[in-house]
Design an enzyme around this catalytic site. Structure first.
Site, PDB file in Angstrom:
ATOM      1  N   LYS A 117      30.260   3.668  22.568  1.00  0.00           N
ATOM      2  CA  LYS A 117      29.578   2.875  23.073  1.00  0.00           C
ATOM      3  C   LYS A 117      29.937   1.355  23.005  1.00  0.00           C
ATOM      4  O   LYS A 117      30.251   1.067  21.785  1.00  0.00           O
ATOM      5  CB  LYS A 117      27.987   3.157  22.739  1.00  0.00           C
ATOM      6  CG  LYS A 117      27.484   4.302  23.193  1.00  0.00           C
ATOM      7  CD  LYS A 117      25.983   4.497  22.553  1.00  0.00           C
ATOM      8  CE  LYS A 117      25.363   6.041  22.860  1.00  0.00           C
ATOM      9  NZ  LYS A 117      25.313   6.243  24.322  1.00  0.00           N
ATOM     10  N   ARG A 172      24.132  17.028  25.930  1.00  0.00           N
ATOM     11  CA  ARG A 172      24.269  18.456  26.498  1.00  0.00           C
ATOM     12  C   ARG A 172      25.137  19.492  25.902  1.00  0.00           C
ATOM     13  O   ARG A 172      24.877  20.502  26.319  1.00  0.00           O
ATOM     14  CB  ARG A 172      24.733  18.134  28.039  1.00  0.00           C
ATOM     15  CG  ARG A 172      26.255  17.733  27.943  1.00  0.00           C
ATOM     16  CD  ARG A 172      26.426  16.910  29.553  1.00  0.00           C
ATOM     17  NE  ARG A 172      25.872  15.685  29.559  1.00  0.00           N
ATOM     18  CZ  ARG A 172      25.681  14.757  30.395  1.00  0.00           C
ATOM     19  NH1 ARG A 172      26.553  15.199  31.391  1.00  0.00           N
ATOM     20  NH2 ARG A 172      25.176  13.646  30.293  1.00  0.00           N
TER      21      ARG A 172
END
EC number: 3.4.11.1
Length: 472
Positions: free
Chosen positions: A245, A319
């Site tokens: 990130k 996920r």
């Protein structure tokens, strides 16, 4: 906060009176002074008249949101003074919204001060004045105190810095909560994940110095009316992995455990409230870091149900954790009535519906609507996001069963939900709801009765939904 229900003829010791104002013209005292101070009978409007020891607070409607915001606003005003106690004479509207009054007061008082060198130790006492006590109000008071306390437990966990909250800590807290309410708790490490082919979850955490933990809480009362499974994303920190990130986006990633924290706190609340449902809480506690053994874009992972996943972005890690946790839940728990998962899953959901609203997804349109209604009734904001066949094509992989990110920048919250649908077994397709709480779980400014930081999203909704089942 200590909250008491008193009758009008009881002796009052409180220092300040809190007065709710829906219409300024209804006041018989201080109206002229309030007009001079430009007080309006609007949400979040508040005036302290220190000399007469009164706090006037405005509200616009007699609903949960307005009442909870009003009492939280008044409590925050009280916290700016040296007063330690207050009372409210309840009118009919406040009695009708007693749950909002209690929860708003406790949630509004909350401050996270664990890392402050100087901590305020003052506790506030609130007296709620009625004509005559009754068991109904006492029941609401007791239940709402439990619910608000559970929300604040989730807030505390989410707000804790990543150096002090990693998978082992999360597992220890789960065991402490379970012990407090006498429910069972099993914790499994990475050897279990490998042995049981949970390599999607295992891969996400393998570069961290902290071992990933699979947490399973079980609450099994006698004669349970239904069986519910709650699954939470417990990313105790998310660096993005090798798809690192940007620095600005990495700040607040301690909040990526919000779904798991909501599940832990909700399990505590359900047991404390003695709700007549068998409930299982499954949390995948993982830290997504970088290192020589980090999982990589282009890797092919195999989940517990045998499906293969093409990794194209290691920052789409939640996920992957949820995929294995959902499979574990369905393999280990039979005859499930409802499966709910909670995750700060996508920035796309925040873009789509704002930072205060949960995105609700699944295959059962009626269940989604019921979930949204329960969320709104509990004081949380939620809206349904619909699956469709065209977005499903966006997560198709040419070399595996499914890709962990879509080939389009649009509809990211929905494609993430549709990815999870690959790990819901056919018999459970219409029993499953996915809650993307990326927006409301952690906001870097105060809003309503929520402080800067964690909000505890998911706890109140779930309790409200289960209570709704009792009415059916």
């Amino acid at each position: 906060m200590k909250i008491n229900i008193l009758e009008k003829n009881d002796k009052l010791k409180s220092e300040v009176e809190i007065i709710f104002v829906k219409e300024l013209d209804s006041l018989t005292q201080d109206k002229e002074l309030l007009e001079i101070l430009d007080f309006k009978a609007k949400d979040e409007a508040c005036v302290l008249l220190a000399e007469s020891k009164k706090i006037y607070v405005g509200y616009e409607k007699d609903n949960y949101d307005c009442i909870a915001i009003a009492i939280a606003t008044a409590i925050k005003k009280l916290q700016t003074t040296k007063f330690k106690s207050a009372n409210i004479v309840l009118n009919q509207e406040l009695k009708d919204n007693f749950k909002a009054l209690v929860e708003g007061a406790i949630l509004g008082e909350y401050k996270f001060t664990d890392y402050k060198s100087e901590k305020e130790k003052r506790k506030i006492e609130l007296d709620l004045i009625v004509e005559e006590k009754n068991s109904s109000l006492e029941k609401i008071l007791n239940d709402s105190k439990i619910i608000a306390k559970a929300v604040n437990k989730a807030r505390n966990m989410v707000n804790t810095a990543p150096a002090d909250f990693y998978p082992e800590v999360m597992a220890n807290i789960a065991q402490e909560l379970a012990k407090d309410v006498d429910i069972s708790c099993e914790v499994y490490g990475e050897k279990y994940l490998e042995k049981n082919n949970m390599m999607a979850m295992h891969s996400v955490g393998r570069a961290s110095i902290h071992e990933s933990k699979l947490i399973h809480l079980s609450y099994k009362p006698k004669n349970a009316k239904a069986k519910i499974v709650l699954v939470g994303k417990g990313l105790t920190y998310d660096s993005g992995g090798l798809s690192l990130k940007p620095a600005d986006f990495m700040v607040t990633m301690k909040a990526d455990k919000s779904g798991g924290c909501a599940v832990l706190s909700t399990m505590w609340a359900i047991a404390k409230l003695e709700l007549p449902f068998e409930v299982h809480g499954i949390v995948g506690a993982v830290e997504n870091m970088i290192g020589g053994n980090a999982y990589k874009p282009d890797d092919i992972l195999k989940a517990k149900n045998g499906k293969t996943i093409e990794v194209r972005n290691t920052d789409a890690e939640g996920r992957l954790v949820l995929a294995d946790c959902l499979c574990y839940a369905q393999d280990e728990i039979k005859d499930i009535d409802y499966i709910f998962d909670y995750a700060t899953l996508t920035g796309a959901c925040v873009v789509g519906v704002g930072e205060y609203t949960t995105g609700v997804m699944g295959n059962n349109e009626i269940l989604k609507k019921e979930a949204v209604v329960s969320a709104l009734n509990s004081g949380e904001y939620a809206t349904a996001l619909d699956f469709n066949r065209f977005l499903r094509k966006a997560i198709k992989s040419e070399i595996a069963d499914v890709c962990n990110i879509a080939n389009t920048r649009y509809g990211g919250a929905i494609t993430a939900g549709m990815f999870l649908d690959n790990f819901i077994y056919e018999e459970n397709k219409n029993k499953w709801i996915h809650f993307d709480i990326a927006g409301p779980a952690f906001v870097e400014k105060a809003w309503g009765y929520n402080p800067h930081g964690a909000s505890g999203t998911g706890v109140r909704f779930t309790v409200e939904f289960l209570r709704g089942l009792l009415k059916d």
